[in-house]
Design a protein around this motif. Structure first.
Motif, PDB file in Angstrom:
ATOM      1  N   LEU A   9       7.539  12.055  -2.737  1.00 27.04           N
ATOM      2  CA  LEU A   9       6.661  11.673  -1.629  1.00 27.04           C
ATOM      3  C   LEU A   9       6.906  10.205  -1.324  1.00 27.04           C
ATOM      4  O   LEU A   9       6.794   9.347  -2.202  1.00 27.04           O
ATOM      5  N   ILE A  10       7.239   9.919  -0.071  1.00 25.47           N
ATOM      6  CA  ILE A  10       7.453   8.544   0.374  1.00 25.47           C
ATOM      7  C   ILE A  10       6.294   8.194   1.292  1.00 25.47           C
ATOM      8  O   ILE A  10       6.012   8.911   2.254  1.00 25.47           O
ATOM      9  N   GLU A  11       5.628   7.109   0.996  1.00 26.76           N
ATOM     10  CA  GLU A  11       4.424   6.698   1.730  1.00 26.76           C
ATOM     11  C   GLU A  11       4.788   5.981   3.027  1.00 26.76           C
ATOM     12  O   GLU A  11       4.473   4.817   3.231  1.00 26.76           O
ATOM     13  N   GLU A  16      10.136   7.525  10.442  1.00 32.53           N
ATOM     14  CA  GLU A  16      10.729   6.372   9.757  1.00 32.53           C
ATOM     15  C   GLU A  16      11.560   6.826   8.560  1.00 32.53           C
ATOM     16  O   GLU A  16      12.686   6.360   8.354  1.00 32.53           O
ATOM     17  N   VAL A  17      11.017   7.735   7.773  1.00 35.92           N
ATOM     18  CA  VAL A  17      11.729   8.229   6.585  1.00 35.92           C
ATOM     19  C   VAL A  17      13.014   8.942   6.998  1.00 35.92           C
ATOM     20  O   VAL A  17      14.077   8.712   6.412  1.00 35.92           O
ATOM     21  N   PHE A  18      12.938   9.793   8.022  1.00 43.23           N
ATOM     22  CA  PHE A  18      14.127  10.508   8.483  1.00 43.23           C
ATOM     23  C   PHE A  18      15.197   9.528   8.963  1.00 43.23           C
ATOM     24  O   PHE A  18      16.364   9.641   8.584  1.00 43.23           O
ATOM     25  N   LYS A 139      12.806   5.881  -2.036  1.00 41.81           N
ATOM     26  CA  LYS A 139      11.364   5.671  -1.898  1.00 41.81           C
ATOM     27  C   LYS A 139      11.047   4.172  -1.945  1.00 41.81           C
ATOM     28  O   LYS A 139      10.361   3.643  -1.067  1.00 41.81           O
ATOM     29  N   LYS A 140      11.571   3.496  -2.945  1.00 45.06           N
ATOM     30  CA  LYS A 140      11.321   2.062  -3.105  1.00 45.06           C
ATOM     31  C   LYS A 140      11.864   1.283  -1.902  1.00 45.06           C
ATOM     32  O   LYS A 140      11.194   0.406  -1.372  1.00 45.06           O
ATOM     33  N   PHE A 141      13.065   1.629  -1.454  1.00 44.81           N
ATOM     34  CA  PHE A 141      13.711   0.962  -0.326  1.00 44.81           C
ATOM     35  C   PHE A 141      12.887   1.135   0.945  1.00 44.81           C
ATOM     36  O   PHE A 141      12.594   0.170   1.661  1.00 44.81           O
ATOM     37  N   ILE A 142      12.494   2.372   1.250  1.00 44.64           N
ATOM     38  CA  ILE A 142      11.755   2.650   2.482  1.00 44.64           C
ATOM     39  C   ILE A 142      10.359   2.039   2.436  1.00 44.64           C
ATOM     40  O   ILE A 142       9.909   1.428   3.405  1.00 44.64           O
ATOM     41  N   GLU A 143       9.675   2.172   1.308  1.00 37.60           N
ATOM     42  CA  GLU A 143       8.316   1.635   1.220  1.00 37.60           C
ATOM     43  C   GLU A 143       8.303   0.112   1.249  1.00 37.60           C
ATOM     44  O   GLU A 143       7.300  -0.476   1.626  1.00 37.60           O
TER      45      GLU A 143
END
Length: 147
Positions: A9-11, A16-18, A139-143
């Motif tokens: 799960l990416i917050e 944005e995630v895509f 996850k870390k990169f996107i968040e």
């Protein structure tokens, strides 16, 4: 799909995630072993887009061509590659979950030739472990990205 399956799960919102996940040229910032990625086809990213990727595998630079085989905006993205008797297909699916996005990675590995077939289990375990770390770093990169 296959023996490789990871979910995280990416917050961040689905779009944005895509967008970040499917920007292959950012891979060196997210994946430890990827040194370079360059798009080698013209036009917008979609089915048939190809990339040249160089990975550092134990001090050895390995080049492969990745081809987008599925690109459904904000839903799914799949890439395949084939090299030295090993065919790999990765598929990411994206599902909105509240303010976040579930990213599911599925992969399958096909081997040809006796020697590669003997090592198929080891190859699958190695890719599965690498992909878990990839999703955690993604996850870390996107968040950490500012909106």
């Amino acid at each position: 799909m296959g023996a490789l399956n990871q979910t995280i799960l990416i917050e961040r919102p689905l779009e944005e995630v895509f967008t970040i996940t499917t920007n292959m040229e950012q891979s060196p910032q997210i994946m430890d072993q990827v040194e370079e990625v360059a798009k080698i086809t013209d036009g917008p990213v979609g089915k048939g887009t190809k990339y040249n990727e160089i990975r550092n595998l134990g001090g050895r630079r390995v080049q492969s061509v990745l081809e987008v085989i599925e690109h459904v905006p904000n839903a799914s993205y799949a890439v395949s590659s084939s090299q030295n008797g090993v065919e790999i297909e990765f598929r990411y699916t994206f599902t909105q979950q509240g303010d976040g996005t579930f990213v599911t990675f599925d992969g399958k590995v096909k081997t040809s030739g006796f020697a590669r077939s003997l090592f198929r289990g080891m190859i699958v375990r190695m890719i599965s472990k690498e992909e878990l770390f990839h999703l955690q770093k993604l996850k870390k990169f996107i968040e950490a990205e500012t909106v």
